[in-house]
Design a protein around this motif. Structure first.
Motif, PDB file in Angstrom:
ATOM      1  N   GLU A  31      21.204  -6.778  -1.181  1.00  0.00           N
ATOM      2  CA  GLU A  31      20.536  -5.637  -0.559  1.00  0.00           C
ATOM      3  C   GLU A  31      21.452  -4.427  -0.414  1.00  0.00           C
ATOM      4  N   ASP A  81      13.029 -10.302  -3.847  1.00  0.00           N
ATOM      5  CA  ASP A  81      12.062  -9.255  -3.505  1.00  0.00           C
ATOM      6  C   ASP A  81      12.675  -8.077  -2.738  1.00  0.00           C
ATOM      7  N   ASN A  82      13.646  -8.346  -1.857  1.00  0.00           N
ATOM      8  CA  ASN A  82      14.115  -7.277  -0.970  1.00  0.00           C
ATOM      9  C   ASN A  82      14.681  -6.060  -1.701  1.00  0.00           C
ATOM     10  N   PRO A  83      15.596  -6.248  -2.661  1.00  0.00           N
ATOM     11  CA  PRO A  83      16.100  -5.044  -3.350  1.00  0.00           C
ATOM     12  C   PRO A  83      14.992  -4.285  -4.079  1.00  0.00           C
ATOM     13  N   ALA A  98      11.854  -4.025  -3.046  1.00  0.00           N
ATOM     14  CA  ALA A  98      11.132  -3.277  -2.007  1.00  0.00           C
ATOM     15  C   ALA A  98      11.962  -2.084  -1.527  1.00  0.00           C
ATOM     16  N   LEU A  99      13.294  -2.221  -1.574  1.00  0.00           N
ATOM     17  CA  LEU A  99      14.173  -1.124  -1.147  1.00  0.00           C
ATOM     18  C   LEU A  99      14.318  -0.040  -2.219  1.00  0.00           C
ATOM     19  N   GLN A 149       9.700   0.785  -6.870  1.00  0.00           N
ATOM     20  CA  GLN A 149       9.305   0.596  -5.467  1.00  0.00           C
ATOM     21  C   GLN A 149       7.788   0.669  -5.277  1.00  0.00           C
ATOM     22  N   SER A 151       5.489  -6.082  -1.181  1.00  0.00           N
ATOM     23  CA  SER A 151       6.097  -5.577   0.054  1.00  0.00           C
ATOM     24  C   SER A 151       5.058  -5.091   1.061  1.00  0.00           C
ATOM     25  N   LEU A 188       7.486  -7.419   4.410  1.00  0.00           N
ATOM     26  CA  LEU A 188       8.292  -8.601   4.093  1.00  0.00           C
ATOM     27  C   LEU A 188       8.836  -9.207   5.384  1.00  0.00           C
ATOM     28  N   LEU A 215      10.763 -12.455   5.372  1.00  0.00           N
ATOM     29  CA  LEU A 215      11.527 -13.634   4.929  1.00  0.00           C
ATOM     30  C   LEU A 215      10.606 -14.815   4.625  1.00  0.00           C
ATOM     31  N   ALA A 254       7.376  -5.077  10.220  1.00  0.00           N
ATOM     32  CA  ALA A 254       6.505  -5.694   9.207  1.00  0.00           C
ATOM     33  C   ALA A 254       5.135  -6.023   9.789  1.00  0.00           C
ATOM     34  N   ASN A 287       3.185 -11.761  -5.480  1.00  0.00           N
ATOM     35  CA  ASN A 287       4.624 -11.528  -5.397  1.00  0.00           C
ATOM     36  C   ASN A 287       5.010 -10.706  -6.620  1.00  0.00           C
TER      37      ASN A 287
END
Ligand code: AMP
Ligand code: GLY
Length: 430
Positions: free
Chosen positions: A57, A79-81, A83-84, A102, A109, A155, A157, A186, A293
Protein backbone atom coordinates in the motif's frame (compact mmCIF):
# COMPACT_ATOMS: atom_id res chain seq x y z
CA UNK A 1 11.52 -8.10 -19.86
CA UNK A 2 11.71 -6.90 -16.23
CA UNK A 3 8.67 -7.54 -14.07
CA UNK A 4 7.62 -6.25 -10.64
CA UNK A 5 4.87 -8.10 -8.75
CA UNK A 6 3.07 -6.42 -5.84
CA UNK A 7 1.77 -8.41 -2.88
CA UNK A 8 2.82 -11.01 -0.34
CA UNK A 9 0.29 -13.84 -0.28
CA UNK A 10 -0.36 -17.22 -1.82
CA UNK A 11 -1.96 -15.54 -4.84
CA UNK A 12 1.22 -13.55 -5.45
CA UNK A 13 3.42 -16.62 -5.05
CA UNK A 14 1.31 -18.38 -7.68
CA UNK A 15 1.58 -15.34 -9.98
CA UNK A 16 5.36 -15.16 -9.53
CA UNK A 17 5.77 -18.92 -10.03
CA UNK A 18 3.79 -18.83 -13.30
CA UNK A 19 5.37 -15.60 -14.59
CA UNK A 20 8.84 -17.00 -13.82
CA UNK A 21 8.20 -19.79 -16.33
CA UNK A 22 7.86 -17.31 -19.19
CA UNK A 23 10.79 -17.03 -21.60
CA UNK A 24 10.04 -13.29 -21.81
CA UNK A 25 11.05 -12.56 -18.21
CA UNK A 26 14.71 -11.73 -17.52
CA UNK A 27 14.41 -10.08 -14.07
CA UNK A 28 11.72 -10.17 -11.43
CA UNK A 29 11.09 -8.41 -8.14
CA UNK A 30 8.27 -8.85 -5.66
CA UNK A 31 7.22 -6.22 -3.10
CA UNK A 32 7.12 -7.30 -0.36
CA UNK A 33 6.92 -11.05 -1.21
CA UNK A 34 7.46 -13.95 1.19
CA UNK A 35 9.91 -16.79 1.86
CA UNK A 36 8.54 -18.99 -0.94
CA UNK A 37 8.62 -16.22 -3.53
CA UNK A 38 12.27 -15.52 -2.64
CA UNK A 39 13.13 -19.09 -3.66
CA UNK A 40 11.73 -18.87 -7.19
CA UNK A 41 14.08 -18.65 -10.16
CA UNK A 42 13.42 -17.53 -13.71
CA UNK A 43 13.24 -20.26 -16.36
CA UNK A 44 15.00 -17.98 -18.85
CA UNK A 45 18.28 -17.43 -16.97
CA UNK A 46 17.97 -18.96 -13.48
CA UNK A 47 18.11 -15.50 -11.98
CA UNK A 48 16.46 -15.42 -8.51
CA UNK A 49 13.24 -13.51 -7.86
CA UNK A 50 14.19 -10.72 -5.47
CA UNK A 51 11.87 -9.70 -2.63
CA UNK A 52 11.99 -6.00 -1.74
CA UNK A 53 10.60 -4.90 1.65
CA UNK A 54 8.08 -2.32 0.41
CA UNK A 55 4.46 -2.75 1.52
CA UNK A 56 1.72 -3.22 -1.09
CA UNK A 57 0.00 0.00 0.00
CA UNK A 58 3.05 2.26 -0.04
CA UNK A 59 2.32 3.76 -3.44
CA UNK A 60 5.14 6.39 -3.52
CA UNK A 61 7.78 3.77 -2.64
CA UNK A 62 6.38 1.27 -5.13
CA UNK A 63 6.53 3.91 -7.85
CA UNK A 64 10.14 4.74 -6.91
CA UNK A 65 10.99 1.03 -6.94
CA UNK A 66 9.52 0.47 -10.41
CA UNK A 67 11.38 3.53 -11.69
CA UNK A 68 14.68 2.55 -10.08
CA UNK A 69 14.51 -1.00 -11.49
CA UNK A 70 13.13 0.23 -14.84
CA UNK A 71 10.40 -2.42 -14.64
CA UNK A 72 8.75 -3.02 -18.02
CA UNK A 73 5.54 -4.26 -16.39
CA UNK A 74 4.18 -4.12 -12.83
CA UNK A 75 1.53 -6.67 -11.83
CA UNK A 76 -0.77 -5.89 -8.90
CA UNK A 77 -2.05 -8.78 -6.76
CA UNK A 78 -4.20 -7.35 -3.93
CA UNK A 79 -7.25 -5.07 -3.91
CA UNK A 80 -6.02 -2.23 -1.67
CA UNK A 81 -3.39 -0.70 -3.98
CA UNK A 82 -5.91 -0.87 -6.84
CA UNK A 83 -8.51 0.97 -4.76
CA UNK A 84 -5.84 3.54 -3.81
CA UNK A 85 -5.20 4.23 -7.50
CA UNK A 86 -1.80 2.61 -8.08
CA UNK A 87 -2.61 2.01 -11.74
CA UNK A 88 -3.46 5.66 -12.37
CA UNK A 89 -0.31 6.79 -10.51
CA UNK A 90 2.01 4.51 -12.51
CA UNK A 91 0.36 5.49 -15.80
CA UNK A 92 0.75 9.20 -14.96
CA UNK A 93 4.49 8.49 -14.70
CA UNK A 94 4.58 6.60 -17.99
CA UNK A 95 4.98 3.14 -16.42
CA UNK A 96 3.22 0.03 -17.70
CA UNK A 97 1.11 -1.68 -15.05
CA UNK A 98 -1.44 -4.49 -15.08
CA UNK A 99 -4.68 -4.08 -13.12
CA UNK A 100 -7.84 -1.95 -13.24
CA UNK A 101 -7.53 1.80 -12.69
CA UNK A 102 -9.18 3.39 -9.66
CA UNK A 103 -12.47 4.01 -11.42
CA UNK A 104 -12.68 0.41 -12.66
CA UNK A 105 -11.57 -0.97 -9.29
CA UNK A 106 -14.78 0.45 -7.81
CA UNK A 107 -16.49 -2.83 -8.71
CA UNK A 108 -14.71 -4.13 -5.62
CA UNK A 109 -13.96 -1.00 -3.59
CA UNK A 110 -17.61 0.15 -3.52
CA UNK A 111 -20.34 -2.43 -3.02
CA UNK A 112 -22.93 0.33 -3.45
CA UNK A 113 -21.50 1.20 -6.86
CA UNK A 114 -21.34 -2.47 -7.86
CA UNK A 115 -24.93 -3.18 -6.77
CA UNK A 116 -26.33 -0.11 -8.53
CA UNK A 117 -24.32 -0.94 -11.66
CA UNK A 118 -25.83 -4.43 -11.72
CA UNK A 119 -29.29 -2.92 -11.44
CA UNK A 120 -28.62 -0.35 -14.17
CA UNK A 121 -27.42 -3.02 -16.59
CA UNK A 122 -29.65 -5.99 -15.82
CA UNK A 123 -26.98 -8.24 -14.32
CA UNK A 124 -28.69 -10.98 -12.27
CA UNK A 125 -28.12 -10.34 -8.57
CA UNK A 126 -29.95 -10.57 -5.27
CA UNK A 127 -32.89 -8.26 -4.59
CA UNK A 128 -31.15 -5.40 -2.83
CA UNK A 129 -31.18 -1.83 -1.62
CA UNK A 130 -28.37 0.65 -0.95
CA UNK A 131 -28.57 3.03 2.01
CA UNK A 132 -26.82 5.96 3.65
CA UNK A 133 -29.50 6.19 6.36
CA UNK A 134 -29.65 3.45 9.04
CA UNK A 135 -33.42 3.86 9.57
CA UNK A 136 -34.17 3.29 5.88
CA UNK A 137 -31.76 0.33 5.91
CA UNK A 138 -33.61 -1.21 8.86
CA UNK A 139 -36.98 -0.76 7.15
CA UNK A 140 -35.72 -2.56 4.05
CA UNK A 141 -34.19 -5.39 6.12
CA UNK A 142 -37.52 -5.77 7.92
CA UNK A 143 -39.28 -6.13 4.56
CA UNK A 144 -36.96 -9.07 3.83
CA UNK A 145 -37.97 -10.62 7.15
CA UNK A 146 -34.43 -10.00 8.40
CA UNK A 147 -33.00 -12.78 6.20
CA UNK A 148 -30.34 -10.77 4.44
CA UNK A 149 -26.69 -9.92 3.94
CA UNK A 150 -25.67 -6.50 5.29
CA UNK A 151 -22.56 -5.24 3.48
CA UNK A 152 -20.38 -2.28 4.29
CA UNK A 153 -19.82 -0.24 1.12
CA UNK A 154 -16.03 -0.01 1.26
CA UNK A 155 -13.11 -2.40 1.66
CA UNK A 156 -13.07 -3.96 5.13
CA UNK A 157 -10.33 -6.62 4.97
CA UNK A 158 -12.93 -9.09 3.69
CA UNK A 159 -14.93 -8.80 6.92
CA UNK A 160 -17.56 -6.24 5.97
CA UNK A 161 -20.40 -8.69 5.23
CA UNK A 162 -22.76 -9.78 8.01
CA UNK A 163 -25.25 -12.57 7.28
CA UNK A 164 -28.51 -12.14 9.24
CA UNK A 165 -31.41 -14.51 9.86
CA UNK A 166 -33.84 -12.32 11.81
CA UNK A 167 -34.97 -8.71 11.99
CA UNK A 168 -33.17 -8.36 15.34
CA UNK A 169 -29.90 -9.64 13.84
CA UNK A 170 -30.25 -7.33 10.84
CA UNK A 171 -30.90 -4.30 13.04
CA UNK A 172 -27.85 -5.15 15.13
CA UNK A 173 -25.70 -5.59 12.00
CA UNK A 174 -26.85 -2.25 10.55
CA UNK A 175 -26.12 -0.56 13.90
CA UNK A 176 -22.65 -2.12 14.07
CA UNK A 177 -21.70 -1.07 10.55
CA UNK A 178 -23.47 2.29 10.15
CA UNK A 179 -23.67 3.69 13.68
CA UNK A 180 -20.81 2.07 15.64
CA UNK A 181 -18.67 2.20 12.48
CA UNK A 182 -17.17 -1.26 13.10
CA UNK A 183 -15.40 -0.98 9.72
CA UNK A 184 -14.77 2.76 9.88
CA UNK A 185 -15.71 4.94 6.91
CA UNK A 186 -16.31 1.79 4.81
CA UNK A 187 -19.65 1.55 6.62
CA UNK A 188 -21.07 5.01 5.95
CA UNK A 189 -23.22 3.33 3.31
CA UNK A 190 -24.45 -0.27 3.12
CA UNK A 191 -25.88 -2.69 0.60
CA UNK A 192 -28.58 -4.97 1.92
CA UNK A 193 -29.23 -8.06 -0.18
CA UNK A 194 -31.87 -10.71 0.27
CA UNK A 195 -30.33 -13.95 1.54
CA UNK A 196 -29.75 -16.29 -1.40
CA UNK A 197 -29.69 -20.08 -1.11
CA UNK A 198 -27.57 -22.23 -3.35
CA UNK A 199 -24.06 -23.33 -4.16
CA UNK A 200 -21.48 -20.55 -4.30
CA UNK A 201 -18.80 -20.59 -7.00
CA UNK A 202 -16.06 -18.26 -8.18
CA UNK A 203 -15.85 -16.99 -11.74
CA UNK A 204 -12.76 -15.29 -13.13
CA UNK A 205 -12.50 -13.37 -16.39
CA UNK A 206 -9.42 -11.66 -17.77
CA UNK A 207 -10.41 -8.35 -19.37
CA UNK A 208 -8.78 -5.81 -21.66
CA UNK A 209 -11.31 -3.00 -21.67
CA UNK A 210 -13.40 -4.55 -24.44
CA UNK A 211 -13.10 -8.34 -24.24
CA UNK A 212 -13.57 -10.70 -21.29
CA UNK A 213 -12.02 -14.19 -21.41
CA UNK A 214 -13.75 -16.49 -18.94
CA UNK A 215 -11.75 -19.04 -16.92
CA UNK A 216 -13.12 -22.45 -15.90
CA UNK A 217 -15.14 -22.50 -12.67
CA UNK A 218 -13.63 -22.85 -9.22
CA UNK A 219 -14.87 -22.99 -5.66
CA UNK A 220 -13.37 -21.50 -2.51
CA UNK A 221 -14.03 -22.75 1.05
CA UNK A 222 -14.53 -19.63 3.16
CA UNK A 223 -15.36 -21.10 6.55
CA UNK A 224 -12.57 -22.12 8.91
CA UNK A 225 -13.82 -25.63 9.75
CA UNK A 226 -14.87 -28.79 7.95
CA UNK A 227 -18.47 -28.95 6.75
CA UNK A 228 -18.52 -25.15 6.25
CA UNK A 229 -18.65 -24.54 9.99
CA UNK A 230 -16.83 -21.87 11.98
CA UNK A 231 -15.87 -18.32 11.15
CA UNK A 232 -15.42 -16.77 7.71
CA UNK A 233 -11.79 -16.65 6.56
CA UNK A 234 -9.93 -15.34 3.54
CA UNK A 235 -10.32 -18.84 2.04
CA UNK A 236 -9.21 -22.25 3.36
CA UNK A 237 -8.88 -24.06 0.06
CA UNK A 238 -10.08 -24.17 -3.53
CA UNK A 239 -10.40 -26.45 -6.50
CA UNK A 240 -11.11 -26.15 -10.20
CA UNK A 241 -13.21 -27.01 -12.09
CA UNK A 242 -16.39 -27.01 -9.96
CA UNK A 243 -18.82 -29.63 -11.29
CA UNK A 244 -22.00 -27.70 -10.46
CA UNK A 245 -22.04 -25.96 -13.84
CA UNK A 246 -21.66 -27.83 -17.12
CA UNK A 247 -20.09 -26.13 -20.15
CA UNK A 248 -23.49 -25.01 -21.48
CA UNK A 249 -24.53 -23.55 -18.12
CA UNK A 250 -21.18 -21.81 -17.76
CA UNK A 251 -21.69 -20.24 -21.17
CA UNK A 252 -25.16 -19.13 -20.12
CA UNK A 253 -23.79 -17.62 -16.90
CA UNK A 254 -21.15 -15.77 -18.91
CA UNK A 255 -23.81 -14.48 -21.31
CA UNK A 256 -26.06 -13.26 -18.50
CA UNK A 257 -23.30 -11.72 -16.42
CA UNK A 258 -20.33 -10.75 -18.60
CA UNK A 259 -22.19 -9.45 -21.66
CA UNK A 260 -24.27 -6.85 -19.80
CA UNK A 261 -21.24 -6.06 -17.62
CA UNK A 262 -19.10 -5.31 -20.70
CA UNK A 263 -21.89 -3.25 -22.26
CA UNK A 264 -22.37 -1.38 -19.01
CA UNK A 265 -18.65 -0.61 -18.78
CA UNK A 266 -18.65 0.72 -22.33
CA UNK A 267 -21.75 2.85 -21.67
CA UNK A 268 -20.26 4.33 -18.49
CA UNK A 269 -16.76 4.91 -19.82
CA UNK A 270 -15.12 2.32 -17.55
CA UNK A 271 -12.03 0.69 -19.04
CA UNK A 272 -11.53 -2.47 -17.04
CA UNK A 273 -8.12 -3.97 -17.84
CA UNK A 274 -7.52 -6.61 -15.24
CA UNK A 275 -9.19 -9.58 -13.64
CA UNK A 276 -12.91 -9.54 -12.86
CA UNK A 277 -13.87 -12.09 -10.22
CA UNK A 278 -17.61 -12.34 -9.67
CA UNK A 279 -18.70 -14.34 -6.62
CA UNK A 280 -21.80 -16.16 -7.87
CA UNK A 281 -24.61 -18.03 -6.14
CA UNK A 282 -26.18 -20.79 -8.23
CA UNK A 283 -29.82 -20.39 -7.22
CA UNK A 284 -32.95 -22.20 -8.41
CA UNK A 285 -33.60 -19.19 -10.63
CA UNK A 286 -30.13 -19.30 -12.15
CA UNK A 287 -26.78 -17.73 -11.34
CA UNK A 288 -26.83 -14.49 -9.33
CA UNK A 289 -23.84 -12.25 -8.61
CA UNK A 290 -23.20 -11.70 -4.87
CA UNK A 291 -20.24 -9.38 -5.36
CA UNK A 292 -17.52 -8.38 -7.77
CA UNK A 293 -13.81 -8.46 -7.00
CA UNK A 294 -11.36 -6.61 -9.24
CA UNK A 295 -8.39 -8.95 -8.80
CA UNK A 296 -7.46 -12.62 -8.77
CA UNK A 297 -8.97 -14.70 -5.95
CA UNK A 298 -6.87 -16.21 -3.21
CA UNK A 299 -6.70 -19.28 -3.14
CA UNK A 300 -8.43 -19.56 -6.56
CA UNK A 301 -5.28 -18.26 -8.31
CA UNK A 302 -3.29 -21.20 -6.96
CA UNK A 303 -5.56 -23.70 -8.71
CA UNK A 304 -6.05 -21.65 -11.87
CA UNK A 305 -2.39 -20.97 -12.55
CA UNK A 306 -1.34 -24.57 -11.99
CA UNK A 307 -3.88 -25.47 -14.71
CA UNK A 308 -3.13 -22.65 -17.16
CA UNK A 309 -1.10 -23.70 -20.22
CA UNK A 310 -0.62 -20.24 -21.76
CA UNK A 311 2.25 -17.88 -21.05
CA UNK A 312 0.84 -15.58 -18.35
CA UNK A 313 3.08 -12.67 -19.36
CA UNK A 314 1.58 -12.74 -22.86
CA UNK A 315 -1.96 -12.80 -21.46
CA UNK A 316 -1.38 -9.92 -19.04
CA UNK A 317 0.35 -7.91 -21.77
CA UNK A 318 -2.70 -8.50 -23.99
CA UNK A 319 -4.95 -7.38 -21.12
CA UNK A 320 -2.98 -4.11 -20.86
CA UNK A 321 -2.77 -3.64 -24.64
CA UNK A 322 -6.40 -4.42 -25.47
CA UNK A 323 -5.51 -7.41 -27.66
CA UNK A 324 -7.04 -10.27 -25.66
CA UNK A 325 -9.48 -11.16 -28.43
CA UNK A 326 -6.56 -12.76 -30.30
CA UNK A 327 -5.76 -15.13 -27.43
CA UNK A 328 -7.30 -18.43 -26.49
CA UNK A 329 -6.99 -19.61 -22.91
CA UNK A 330 -5.79 -23.20 -22.67
CA UNK A 331 -6.12 -25.28 -19.52
CA UNK A 332 -4.65 -28.57 -18.43
CA UNK A 333 -7.22 -31.34 -18.52
CA UNK A 334 -8.21 -32.73 -15.17
CA UNK A 335 -8.30 -30.65 -12.02
CA UNK A 336 -6.30 -28.85 -9.35
CA UNK A 337 -6.84 -28.63 -5.58
CA UNK A 338 -5.31 -26.20 -3.08
CA UNK A 339 -5.42 -26.93 0.67
CA UNK A 340 -4.57 -23.95 2.85
CA UNK A 341 -2.51 -24.66 5.96
CA UNK A 342 -3.23 -21.93 8.51
CA UNK A 343 -1.95 -20.91 11.93
CA UNK A 344 -3.99 -22.37 14.82
CA UNK A 345 -6.53 -19.75 15.92
CA UNK A 346 -6.90 -18.10 12.48
CA UNK A 347 -9.09 -16.13 11.60
CA UNK A 348 -8.88 -15.04 15.26
CA UNK A 349 -5.56 -14.33 16.97
CA UNK A 350 -2.68 -16.74 16.40
CA UNK A 351 1.00 -17.15 17.19
CA UNK A 352 3.74 -16.41 14.62
CA UNK A 353 7.34 -17.54 14.24
CA UNK A 354 6.65 -21.31 14.21
CA UNK A 355 9.27 -23.27 12.29
CA UNK A 356 7.85 -25.08 9.23
CA UNK A 357 9.22 -28.57 8.59
CA UNK A 358 8.86 -30.88 5.62
CA UNK A 359 8.86 -28.29 2.82
CA UNK A 360 11.76 -30.00 1.05
CA UNK A 361 10.03 -33.40 1.24
CA UNK A 362 6.80 -31.95 -0.17
CA UNK A 363 8.74 -30.23 -2.96
CA UNK A 364 9.86 -33.64 -4.27
CA UNK A 365 6.31 -34.86 -4.88
CA UNK A 366 5.15 -34.91 -8.52
CA UNK A 367 2.41 -32.54 -9.79
CA UNK A 368 2.55 -30.60 -6.55
CA UNK A 369 3.50 -27.03 -5.66
CA UNK A 370 3.55 -25.56 -2.18
CA UNK A 371 2.72 -21.86 -2.45
CA UNK A 372 3.73 -19.71 0.50
CA UNK A 373 1.47 -17.05 2.01
CA UNK A 374 2.40 -16.06 5.58
CA UNK A 375 6.04 -17.17 5.76
CA UNK A 376 9.40 -15.51 6.37
CA UNK A 377 12.94 -16.86 6.37
CA UNK A 378 14.85 -16.68 9.68
CA UNK A 379 18.46 -17.69 9.00
CA UNK A 380 18.15 -21.35 7.96
CA UNK A 381 14.49 -21.88 8.82
CA UNK A 382 11.21 -20.85 7.18
CA UNK A 383 8.79 -19.73 9.90
CA UNK A 384 5.13 -18.74 9.99
CA UNK A 385 4.27 -15.03 9.81
CA UNK A 386 0.55 -14.88 9.02
CA UNK A 387 -2.87 -16.51 9.36
CA UNK A 388 -2.83 -18.35 6.08
CA UNK A 389 0.65 -19.89 5.92
CA UNK A 390 0.79 -22.22 2.89
CA UNK A 391 -1.38 -23.16 -0.08
CA UNK A 392 -0.53 -26.78 -0.79
CA UNK A 393 -1.57 -27.29 -4.40
CA UNK A 394 -1.64 -30.39 -6.60
CA UNK A 395 -3.07 -31.27 -10.00
CA UNK A 396 -4.01 -34.50 -11.69
CA UNK A 397 -6.17 -36.21 -14.29
CA UNK A 398 -9.23 -36.07 -12.02
CA UNK A 399 -10.42 -34.04 -9.04
CA UNK A 400 -10.00 -37.10 -6.86
CA UNK A 401 -6.38 -37.57 -7.98
CA UNK A 402 -5.61 -33.90 -7.38
CA UNK A 403 -7.23 -34.02 -3.94
CA UNK A 404 -5.28 -37.16 -2.94
CA UNK A 405 -2.01 -35.59 -4.11
CA UNK A 406 -2.66 -32.31 -2.28
CA UNK A 407 -3.36 -34.07 1.01
CA UNK A 408 -0.32 -36.34 0.55
CA UNK A 409 1.80 -33.18 0.40
CA UNK A 410 0.00 -31.67 3.42
CA UNK A 411 0.96 -34.82 5.39
CA UNK A 412 4.65 -34.07 4.78
CA UNK A 413 4.48 -30.59 6.31
CA UNK A 414 4.38 -29.72 10.01
CA UNK A 415 4.38 -26.63 12.15
CA UNK A 416 3.10 -26.01 15.67
CA UNK A 417 -0.72 -25.76 15.84
CA UNK A 418 -1.12 -26.04 12.05
CA UNK A 419 -4.77 -26.08 11.04
CA UNK A 420 -6.27 -27.14 7.71
CA UNK A 421 -9.61 -28.38 6.45
CA UNK A 422 -9.81 -32.05 5.57
CA UNK A 423 -12.74 -31.64 3.17
CA UNK A 424 -11.45 -29.41 0.38
CA UNK A 425 -13.25 -30.48 -2.83
CA UNK A 426 -15.31 -33.05 -0.90
CA UNK A 427 -18.62 -31.42 -1.94
CA UNK A 428 -17.70 -31.83 -5.57
CA UNK A 429 -16.85 -35.51 -5.16
CA UNK A 430 -20.07 -36.39 -3.35
P1 AMP B 1 -19.13 -11.09 -0.26
O1 AMP B 1 -17.86 -10.50 0.31
O2 AMP B 1 -20.13 -10.07 -0.72
O3 AMP B 1 -18.88 -12.22 -1.24
O4 AMP B 1 -19.78 -11.87 0.98
C1 AMP B 1 -19.05 -12.77 1.76
C2 AMP B 1 -19.78 -14.07 1.84
O5 AMP B 1 -21.07 -13.89 2.41
C3 AMP B 1 -20.03 -14.70 0.47
O6 AMP B 1 -18.95 -15.44 0.04
C4 AMP B 1 -21.26 -15.53 0.74
O7 AMP B 1 -20.89 -16.79 1.28
C5 AMP B 1 -22.01 -14.74 1.77
N1 AMP B 1 -23.04 -13.92 1.12
C6 AMP B 1 -22.87 -12.68 0.59
N2 AMP B 1 -24.04 -12.21 0.09
C7 AMP B 1 -24.96 -13.16 0.29
C8 AMP B 1 -26.35 -13.28 -0.02
N3 AMP B 1 -27.02 -12.29 -0.62
N4 AMP B 1 -26.98 -14.42 0.32
C9 AMP B 1 -26.31 -15.41 0.94
N5 AMP B 1 -25.01 -15.37 1.27
C10 AMP B 1 -24.32 -14.26 0.95
N1 GLY C 1 -11.29 -16.33 -2.51
C1 GLY C 1 -11.69 -15.21 -1.76
C2 GLY C 1 -11.09 -13.95 -2.21
O1 GLY C 1 -10.09 -13.92 -2.89
O2 GLY C 1 -11.67 -12.92 -1.90
Amino acid sequence: MKVLVIGAGGREHALVWKLAQSPHVTRMWCAPGNAGIAEERLAKNQSPVECVPVGAENLPKLLALAQEKAADLTIVGPDNPLALGIVDLFQQHGLRIWGPNQKAARFESSKVFAQQFMERHGIPSARAGTFADPMAAKEFAAKLGGRCAVKADGLALGKGVLICRSVAEAEKAIGEIMVNKAFGAAGSQVVIQEFLEGVEISLHALCDGATAKLFPTSQDHKRALDGDQGLNTGGMGAYSPAPFLGPAQLEEAARKILEPWLQGCAAEGIEFRGLLYPGVMLTKEGPKVLEFNARFGDPETQVYLTRLEDDLVELLEASVNGTLAKHELKWKRGAAVCVVMASGGYPGSYAKGKAIKGLAEAAHLPNTKVFHAGTVRQSDAVVTSGGRVLGVTAWGPSLEAAQTAAYAAVEKIQFDAAHFRRDIAAKALR
